[in-house]
Scaffold this active site. Structure first.
Site, PDB file in Angstrom:
ATOM      1  N   CYS A 256       0.759  -1.224  -0.120  1.00 56.18           N
ATOM      2  CA  CYS A 256       0.194  -0.072   0.094  1.00 56.18           C
ATOM      3  C   CYS A 256       0.918   1.305   0.026  1.00 56.18           C
ATOM      4  O   CYS A 256       0.820   2.187   0.847  1.00 56.18           O
ATOM      5  CB  CYS A 256      -0.918   0.138   1.126  1.00 56.18           C
ATOM      6  SG  CYS A 256      -1.954  -1.266   1.167  1.00 56.18           S
ATOM      7  N   ALA A 258       1.325   3.903  -2.415  1.00 51.96           N
ATOM      8  CA  ALA A 258       1.303   5.088  -2.982  1.00 51.96           C
ATOM      9  C   ALA A 258       0.439   5.900  -1.946  1.00 51.96           C
ATOM     10  O   ALA A 258      -0.299   5.671  -1.323  1.00 51.96           O
ATOM     11  CB  ALA A 258       0.445   4.995  -4.307  1.00 51.96           C
ATOM     12  N   GLY A 260       3.864   7.169  -1.814  1.00 53.29           N
ATOM     13  CA  GLY A 260       5.103   6.852  -1.744  1.00 53.29           C
ATOM     14  C   GLY A 260       5.851   7.644  -0.609  1.00 53.29           C
ATOM     15  O   GLY A 260       6.866   7.928  -0.369  1.00 53.29           O
ATOM     16  N   GLY A 261       4.935   8.351   0.072  1.00 52.78           N
ATOM     17  CA  GLY A 261       5.598   9.030   1.054  1.00 52.78           C
ATOM     18  C   GLY A 261       6.643   8.404   2.274  1.00 52.78           C
ATOM     19  O   GLY A 261       7.780   8.615   2.513  1.00 52.78           O
ATOM     20  N   LYS A 262       6.198   7.039   2.561  1.00 58.93           N
ATOM     21  CA  LYS A 262       6.962   6.460   3.239  1.00 58.93           C
ATOM     22  C   LYS A 262       7.995   5.538   2.667  1.00 58.93           C
ATOM     23  O   LYS A 262       8.945   5.109   3.103  1.00 58.93           O
ATOM     24  CB  LYS A 262       5.963   5.489   4.294  1.00 58.93           C
ATOM     25  CG  LYS A 262       4.933   6.292   4.978  1.00 58.93           C
ATOM     26  CD  LYS A 262       3.996   5.315   5.864  1.00 58.93           C
ATOM     27  CE  LYS A 262       2.968   6.221   6.577  1.00 58.93           C
ATOM     28  NZ  LYS A 262       2.047   6.863   5.747  1.00 58.93           N
ATOM     29  N   ASP A 279       1.349  -1.297  -4.910  1.00 55.93           N
ATOM     30  CA  ASP A 279      -0.036  -0.658  -4.846  1.00 55.93           C
ATOM     31  C   ASP A 279      -0.920  -1.248  -5.864  1.00 55.93           C
ATOM     32  O   ASP A 279      -0.416  -1.823  -6.841  1.00 55.93           O
ATOM     33  CB  ASP A 279      -0.103   0.772  -4.880  1.00 55.93           C
ATOM     34  CG  ASP A 279      -0.863   1.577  -4.095  1.00 55.93           C
ATOM     35  OD1 ASP A 279      -0.849   1.933  -3.111  1.00 55.93           O
ATOM     36  OD2 ASP A 279      -2.302   1.635  -4.857  1.00 55.93           O
ATOM     37  N   ASP A 305      -2.464  -6.678  -5.851  1.00 59.34           N
ATOM     38  CA  ASP A 305      -3.262  -6.517  -4.848  1.00 59.34           C
ATOM     39  C   ASP A 305      -2.444  -7.553  -3.246  1.00 59.34           C
ATOM     40  O   ASP A 305      -2.115  -8.722  -3.295  1.00 59.34           O
ATOM     41  CB  ASP A 305      -4.545  -7.696  -5.254  1.00 59.34           C
ATOM     42  CG  ASP A 305      -5.601  -7.433  -4.060  1.00 59.34           C
ATOM     43  OD1 ASP A 305      -5.146  -7.231  -2.858  1.00 59.34           O
ATOM     44  OD2 ASP A 305      -6.730  -7.856  -4.605  1.00 59.34           O
ATOM     45  N   CYS A 377      -4.381   5.782   9.437  1.00 57.70           N
ATOM     46  CA  CYS A 377      -4.659   7.024   9.938  1.00 57.70           C
ATOM     47  C   CYS A 377      -6.216   7.382  10.424  1.00 57.70           C
ATOM     48  O   CYS A 377      -6.851   8.059  10.046  1.00 57.70           O
ATOM     49  CB  CYS A 377      -4.208   8.270   8.834  1.00 57.70           C
ATOM     50  SG  CYS A 377      -5.143   7.985   7.339  1.00 57.70           S
TER      51      CYS A 377
HETATM   52  C1  LIG Z   1      -2.972   5.194   2.919  1.00 61.35           C
HETATM   53  S1  LIG Z   1      -2.622   5.011   1.605  1.00 61.35           S
HETATM   54  C2  LIG Z   1      -0.825   4.617   1.468  1.00 61.35           C
HETATM   55  C3  LIG Z   1       0.025   5.869   1.570  1.00 61.35           C
HETATM   56  C4  LIG Z   1       1.344   5.886   1.508  1.00 61.35           C
HETATM   57  N1  LIG Z   1       1.852   4.500   2.162  1.00 61.35           N
HETATM   58  C5  LIG Z   1       2.169   6.849   1.765  1.00 61.35           C
HETATM   59  O1  LIG Z   1       2.821   6.932   2.684  1.00 61.35           O
HETATM   60  O2  LIG Z   1       2.358   7.736   0.797  1.00 61.35           O
HETATM   61  C6  LIG Z   1      -3.328   3.307   1.113  1.00 61.35           C
HETATM   62  C7  LIG Z   1      -2.970   2.864  -0.372  1.00 61.35           C
HETATM   63  O3  LIG Z   1      -3.422   1.517  -0.583  1.00 61.35           O
HETATM   64  C8  LIG Z   1      -3.702   1.039  -1.721  1.00 61.35           C
HETATM   65  N2  LIG Z   1      -4.533  -0.063  -1.814  1.00 61.35           N
HETATM   66  C9  LIG Z   1      -5.904  -0.109  -1.373  1.00 61.35           C
HETATM   67  N3  LIG Z   1      -6.155  -1.596  -1.531  1.00 61.35           N
HETATM   68  C10 LIG Z   1      -5.090  -2.267  -1.852  1.00 61.35           C
HETATM   69  C11 LIG Z   1      -4.970  -3.807  -2.010  1.00 61.35           C
HETATM   70  N4  LIG Z   1      -6.015  -4.738  -1.930  1.00 61.35           N
HETATM   71  N5  LIG Z   1      -3.716  -3.968  -2.575  1.00 61.35           N
HETATM   72  C12 LIG Z   1      -2.657  -2.876  -2.637  1.00 61.35           C
HETATM   73  N6  LIG Z   1      -3.060  -1.535  -2.306  1.00 61.35           N
HETATM   74  C13 LIG Z   1      -3.933  -1.141  -1.894  1.00 61.35           C
HETATM   75  C14 LIG Z   1      -4.389   2.442  -2.271  1.00 61.35           C
HETATM   76  O4  LIG Z   1      -4.305   2.362  -3.552  1.00 61.35           O
HETATM   77  C15 LIG Z   1      -3.841   3.404  -1.587  1.00 61.35           C
HETATM   78  O5  LIG Z   1      -2.589   3.987  -2.329  1.00 61.35           O
END
Ligand SMILES: C[S@@+](CC[C@H](N)C(=O)[O-])C[C@H]1O[C@@H](n2cnc3c(N)ncnc32)[C@H](O)[C@@H]1O
Length: 439
Positions: A256, A258, A260-262, A279, A305, A377
């Site tokens: 997860c 995107a 990409g902050g972390k 992602d 996924d 969050c």
């Molecule tokens: C809270 S955001 C992540 C923020 C990111 N870690 C950052 O620090 O920038 C959650 C991310 O989970 C992804 N996501 C949602 N369901 C998912 C899945 N089943 N598999 C992979 N990624 C998923 C979304 O596309 C979204 O980008």
């Protein structure tokens, strides 16, 4: 006569944005996404438009209630843009420093731009009346969830989850968020960054590379931003990556990932690590690539996924995994206030189920002795400590090793941060170590 296109009135632009975002006639689009696509970007006009959009979303419920109480007959659904213009006017009068007479004069005129000249008199009369009040006076008799501008279901949930803190959480969620930055440790020290940014910069107390800057500045005005010296990131959101344990040349999964902050933070902390950023969304992965390019860092970007590793995992275990799970975002309502009006109570079990399946799918990919950091969050316990307590109960080799400070709220597992005025967002993290097999 000039052929220059006439600049779009920022108040009119705000009404159009809100009309797309808020329930009513809109399609429920996310405020951030709609603003990203707006032509009216920087400068004073862009600032006013953004302030109106965020302010109305933040204070929607009491503003709407006051407005409804004044109307002798309800506004028709087709008059939603007029309602939104009125809400913008009320927000400006009660929550901005702009002179009342300028605000009162601006909106009747705006009605013509909305093709609703019939509403000019009404708008003028209501804003004049409002200009003789403060928000405290106007909202004095309102019940707590209305005053705190929360949907009823969320207020009830917080009262259940946080009986002693619900009001404080609601108040902190109403304040404008602080501007948080992460210093790139590969390029400068935090002391150097503080000196470079000068007045208004202060160090965060929890995350070692975090800074706050008040008042906020556009990122382009931050020295070294384009070269990767800083990233915009809340202090609480910086904690999960700091608690990963990554051996030299270790393999890390940022699930997860995107935008990409972390991912960038992991690569700043462990530049030798082999990082996979995963992602589900290809469009959002493109933003990971942009962020990493600015930081001069590289990771393997994988679209897949989390709940289905067979679709993307090569079989080599990870030394560390960060799961920054999709969640209700109820800890960052001050940053994304439209979430209050989009999210439904029915979303919660769906999110909790997805998070549980993500945890179960990733755990076998972690090397024994490795750490998985789970983060959200969210301010809802079913997504946080209750989620992790259930995971620990069904996962014999998982141990909760979260370094929870003594003054943190009491929870059954992990570390819950409450949103704080001028401090971190509401956030949750749990550091889960996988026990080595005993002979
Ligand atoms: C809270 S955001 C992540 C923020 C990111 N870690 C950052 O620090 O920038 C959650 C991310 O989970 C992804 N996501 C949602 N369901 C998912 C899945 N089943 N598999 C992979 N990624 C998923 C979304 O596309 C979204 O980008």
């Amino acid at each position: 006569m000039s052929n220059e296109p006439k600049a779009l009135d920022p108040r009119l632009a705000a009404v159009r944005v809100l009309n797309r975002v808020l329930p009513g006639s809109g399609d429920g689009a996310s405020l951030r996404e709609v603003l990203r696509a707006q032509p009216l970007e920087g400068g004073q006009a862009g600032g006013l438009m953004r302030d109106l959009c965020f302010g109305v979303c933040r204070h929607l419920r009491p503003l709407n209630q006051w407005l409804n109480e004044q109307l002798q007959k309800p506004l028709q659904a087709s008059a939603q843009p007029v309602r939104l213009a009125l809400l913008c006017g009320l927000y400006e009068l009660w929550f901005s420093e702009r002179p009342a007479h300028a605000v009162v004069n601006a909106y009747p005129e705006l009605c013509r731009g909305l093709q609703a000249p019939w509403a000019s008199g009404l708008v003028n009369a209501l804003l004049r009346k409002a200009s003789r009040l403060t928000a405290e006076q106007a909202f004095a008799d309102y019940k707590e969830p209305v005053r705190l501008a929360l949907p009823g279901w969320l207020w009830k949930q917080w009262q259940q989850d946080w009986p002693d803190q619900a009001t404080a959480i609601g108040e902190a969620s109403l304040a404008p968020p602080p501007f948080g930055l992460r210093v790139n440790r590969l390029r400068l020290t935090r002391e150097h960054a503080l000196a470079t940014l000068g007045e208004g910069a202060r160090a965060g107390t929890l995350a070692p590379w975090s800074l706050y800057l008040s008042p906020p500045r556009p990122v382009a005005a931050l020295p070294g931003f384009e070269q990767g010296d800083f990233s915009v990131q809340d202090e609480a959101a910086q904690l999960p990556a700091e608690y990963l344990h990554v051996p030299d040349q270790g393999r890390v999964l940022d699930a997860c990932a995107a935008p990409g902050g972390k991912t960038g933070q992991i690569l700043e902390a462990w530049p030798g690590a082999r990082v996979t950023a995963l992602d589900l969304s290809g469009a959002r992965l493109a933003r990971v690539a942009q962020n990493l390019t600015r930081l001069g860092a590289g990771a393997e970007l994988v679209r897949g996924d989390v709940t289905d590793p067979a679709g993307w995992w090569d079989g080599e275990p990870f030394d560390a995994i960060l799961l920054d799970a999709p969640c209700s975002a109820t800890g960052i309502l001050r940053r994304q206030p439209d979430v209050k009006w989009h999210r439904r109570r029915e979303d919660l079990p769906v999110l909790a189920d997805l998070q549980a399946r993500m945890l179960d799918a990733l755990w076998p990919l972690l090397r024994p002795g490795g750490t998985l950091v789970y983060a959200t969050c969210s301010m809802i316990r079913a997504e946080n400590d209750q989620q992790i307590t259930a995971f620990l109960a069904r996962t014999g080799d998982a141990v909760d090793e979260t370094p929870r400070p003594a003054d943190a709220p009491a929870v059954s597992a992990g570390w819950q941060l409450l949103p704080e005025d001028n401090g971190p967002d509401g956030f949750y993290l749990a550091c889960l170590r996988k026990r080595e097999a005993t002979a």
